[in-house]
Design a protein around this motif. Structure first.
Motif, PDB file in Angstrom:
ATOM      1  N   ASN A  28       0.837  -1.201   0.000  1.00 28.13           N
ATOM      2  CA  ASN A  28       0.000   0.000   0.000  1.00 28.13           C
ATOM      3  C   ASN A  28       0.872   1.251   0.000  1.00 28.13           C
ATOM      4  O   ASN A  28       0.609   2.197  -0.754  1.00 28.13           O
ATOM      5  CB  ASN A  28      -0.935  -0.015   1.214  1.00 28.13           C
ATOM      6  N   PHE A  29       1.898   1.261   0.834  1.00 25.94           N
ATOM      7  CA  PHE A  29       2.809   2.408   0.854  1.00 25.94           C
ATOM      8  C   PHE A  29       3.538   2.543  -0.481  1.00 25.94           C
ATOM      9  O   PHE A  29       3.736   3.651  -0.977  1.00 25.94           O
ATOM     10  CB  PHE A  29       3.823   2.285   1.989  1.00 25.94           C
ATOM     11  N   GLU A  34       5.752   7.643  -6.409  1.00 30.52           N
ATOM     12  CA  GLU A  34       5.864   7.904  -7.838  1.00 30.52           C
ATOM     13  C   GLU A  34       6.612   6.740  -8.494  1.00 30.52           C
ATOM     14  O   GLU A  34       7.593   6.221  -7.953  1.00 30.52           O
ATOM     15  CB  GLU A  34       6.619   9.207  -8.065  1.00 30.52           C
ATOM     16  N   LEU A  35       6.135   6.332  -9.652  1.00 31.19           N
ATOM     17  CA  LEU A  35       6.723   5.201 -10.360  1.00 31.19           C
ATOM     18  C   LEU A  35       8.217   5.409 -10.594  1.00 31.19           C
ATOM     19  O   LEU A  35       8.645   6.472 -11.047  1.00 31.19           O
ATOM     20  CB  LEU A  35       6.007   4.989 -11.702  1.00 31.19           C
ATOM     21  N   PHE A  40       9.570   4.287  -4.293  1.00 32.18           N
ATOM     22  CA  PHE A  40       8.971   3.145  -4.992  1.00 32.18           C
ATOM     23  C   PHE A  40       9.854   1.908  -4.833  1.00 32.18           C
ATOM     24  O   PHE A  40       9.396   0.847  -4.418  1.00 32.18           O
ATOM     25  CB  PHE A  40       8.800   3.509  -6.470  1.00 32.18           C
ATOM     26  N   PHE A  41      11.147   2.054  -5.145  1.00 28.87           N
ATOM     27  CA  PHE A  41      12.065   0.921  -5.037  1.00 28.87           C
ATOM     28  C   PHE A  41      12.272   0.502  -3.591  1.00 28.87           C
ATOM     29  O   PHE A  41      12.409  -0.684  -3.296  1.00 28.87           O
ATOM     30  CB  PHE A  41      13.398   1.244  -5.713  1.00 28.87           C
ATOM     31  N   LEU A  42      12.289   1.464  -2.692  1.00 31.98           N
ATOM     32  CA  LEU A  42      12.454   1.150  -1.273  1.00 31.98           C
ATOM     33  C   LEU A  42      11.312   0.275  -0.770  1.00 31.98           C
ATOM     34  O   LEU A  42      11.536  -0.781  -0.169  1.00 31.98           O
ATOM     35  CB  LEU A  42      12.544   2.428  -0.440  1.00 31.98           C
ATOM     36  N   PHE A  43      10.071   0.695  -1.031  1.00 32.52           N
ATOM     37  CA  PHE A  43       8.922  -0.058  -0.519  1.00 32.52           C
ATOM     38  C   PHE A  43       8.738  -1.398  -1.226  1.00 32.52           C
ATOM     39  O   PHE A  43       8.408  -2.394  -0.585  1.00 32.52           O
ATOM     40  CB  PHE A  43       7.643   0.782  -0.590  1.00 32.52           C
TER      41      PHE A  43
END
Length: 129
Positions: A28-29, A34-35, A40-43
């Motif tokens: 969800n986070f 942003e794509l 994005f990569f972290l989550f």
């Protein structure tokens, strides 16, 4: 034949299911980022990490439980998801959703009780033999 199931074993199983439910929170986070951004990569990386931990724990759980019992307990992810929804995302919960989760919990309790009772009966018969 699997070993005797204890209350501690069931708590461990629920802990593993809780770990699995965390993937939906992290996803969800991630979906709010942003794509292709750092967030994005972290989550999404965190989600993959949580899934890897879950996979390792799940393999240990199914050594102790019959797969049918272990998998039926995964339905408790509904309770954990609802809890995270309220505590983390401040979403409301409808009475029908609560009723549905209560039915699932009742089913899991009945299933687990039958499993632990059945194992005790088998252990008693084996001890007498």
């Amino acid at each position: 034949m699997k070993k005797k199931i204890t209350g501690k074993d069931l708590l461990i199983l629920q802990g593993v299911v809780m770990v699995f439910s965390i993937t939906s929170v992290v996803a969800n986070f991630a979906s709010k980022q942003e794509l292709l951004s750092a967030g994005f990569f972290l989550f999404y990386g965190l989600e993959v990490l949580v899934l890897a931990v879950y996979a390792l724990l799940w393999q240990q759980v199914i050594k102790k439980f019959d797969i049918s019992i272990a998998y039926a307990n995964k339905a408790m992810v509904l309770l954990w998801g609802m809890l995270w929804s309220v505590l983390i995302f401040r979403n409301g919960v409808a009475p029908k959703e609560i009723a549905g989760v209560l039915f699932v919990i009742a089913g899991v309790i009945v299933l687990n009780r039958e499993e632990t009772d059945g194992r005790e009966e088998v252990a008693d018969r084996e001890a007498k033999a």
